[in-house]
Design an enzyme around this catalytic site. Structure first.
Site, PDB file in Angstrom:
ATOM      1  N   HIS A 129       0.814  -1.232   0.000  1.00  0.00           N
ATOM      2  CA  HIS A 129       0.000   0.000   0.000  1.00  0.00           C
ATOM      3  C   HIS A 129       0.845   1.277   0.000  1.00  0.00           C
ATOM      4  O   HIS A 129       0.313   2.356  -0.257  1.00  0.00           O
ATOM      5  CB  HIS A 129      -0.932   0.029   1.217  1.00  0.00           C
ATOM      6  N   HIS A 168      -6.259  -7.320  -0.611  1.00  0.00           N
ATOM      7  CA  HIS A 168      -6.387  -5.887  -0.897  1.00  0.00           C
ATOM      8  C   HIS A 168      -5.571  -5.519  -2.132  1.00  0.00           C
ATOM      9  O   HIS A 168      -4.531  -6.113  -2.395  1.00  0.00           O
ATOM     10  CB  HIS A 168      -5.897  -5.070   0.306  1.00  0.00           C
TER      11      HIS A 168
HETATM   12 ZN   LIG Z   1      -4.189  -7.185   2.655  1.00  0.00          ZN
END
Ligand SMILES: [Zn+2]
Length: 313
Positions: A129, A168
């Site tokens: 991320h 994700h």
């Molecule tokens: Zn994740």
């Protein structure tokens, strides 16, 4: 040639608030599971720290400076500093993050040198991320992106693929390589879910990004179909000289943070398919780096299955 397993005591000393899912026990249970598995041909290596120039290949200098400032604050106060609602630093977090990025570089160097054919990095904080100029989603530096950039600039490669099966979307990895034709980034992830990116229409400036969003509740069938129909053909056509994996195990049915329904056999399946792709490309080289996975039992079992397939094939 076997597999190199990269770890460091700092990874369990990156502090987070009580009750935070991305906790030190994660790396402890994985190491215990891998030791118990007694994999033949596995060697353990202590990761070194990444250098500033390695970090700055993908991150803005201001990002590194802001983490250094937070590090100073955490050391002086002896406590935790919040970067956002999810992302925290303690007194040893910057050192841990530098070693997490360093694990990717050290293992990539070893794989390219032929010391081992494959590697798994049992790191925290995770990385996918983290954007050029921003820590987010438990991530400080983008470990896998730093390894890919090293492979291109120092490893002499011209085609590196990153496959991200964390539940994700790796918004940071996508943003960093959006305009980089030498990197193919492929992600399967739940959508809608954090961080909100990863639509199929996000394809990169050079058609070098393949996003496979999966609706909540999707199980192994939908996951495997995404790989069979989209990700594996894209990888085969790209013929990467090195395959990197953002290995998050939070798409597991037992995971508390998301609602895909994968099981250990799905992780074994996708790992074997990725091994076959790397072999078809003529080398078999894979470096896998831990991302998410928050149910300790599922995380340990899934990591062990993943590494076993990487080792045995
Ligand atoms: Zn994740």
């Amino acid at each position: 040639m076997g597999i190199g397993l990269y770890h460091h005591p700092l990874f369990a000393r990156h502090a987070v608030p009580q009750g935070h899912p991305e906790r030190p026990e994660r790396v402890r249970v994985i190491e215990a599971a891998l030791k118990k598995a007694a994999l033949p041909e596995a060697s353990w290596h202590e990761a070194g720290a990444a250098k500033e120039k390695d970090i700055l290949r993908v991150h803005d200098p201001a990002h590194l400076e802001s983490l250094k400032a937070a590090d100073q604050q955490a050391r002086k106060g002896g406590g935790l500093v919040s970067l956002d609602a999810d992302t925290w630093m303690g007194p040893e977090s910057l050192a841990a993050a530098l070693h997490a990025a360093g694990a990717g570089i050290m293992s990539t160097r070893a794989v390219l040198a032929g010391t081992h054919l494959r590697a798994f990095c049992i790191v925290r904080p995770p990385g996918h991320h983290a954007e050029q100029a921003r820590a987010m989603g438990f991530c400080l530096f983008n470990n896998v992106a730093i390894a890919a950039a090293w492979a291109l600039e120092e490893g002499g490669l011209s085609r590196v693929a990153i496959v991200d099966f964390d539940v994700h979307h790796g918004n940071g990895t996508q943003a960093i390589f959006w305009n980089e034709p030498r990197v193919l980034y492929c992600s399967s992830h739940q959508s809608p879910a954090y961080p909100g990116t990863g639509e199929e229409t996000e394809r990169g400036a050079h058609d070098n990004i393949v996003n496979c969003p999966l609706p909540p509740g999707s199980g192994g069938e939908a996951f495997r179909a995404a790989y069979r129909e989209r990700i594996l053909p894209a990888l085969a056509a790209f013929a990467p000289e090195l395959l990197l994996i953002s290995a998050g195990f939070d798409a597991h049915a037992a995971d508390p943070l998301a609602s895909l329904r994968l099981h250990e056999d799905d992780y074994a399946w996708v790992t074997l398919e990725l091994v076959k792709i790397s072999e078809k490309a003529g080398h078999g080289r894979i470096v896998s780096m831990l991302e998410g996975g928050y149910d300790l039992e599922a995380l340990a079992a899934s990591s062990a299955v993943h590494v076993r397939v990487l080792t045995e094939r």
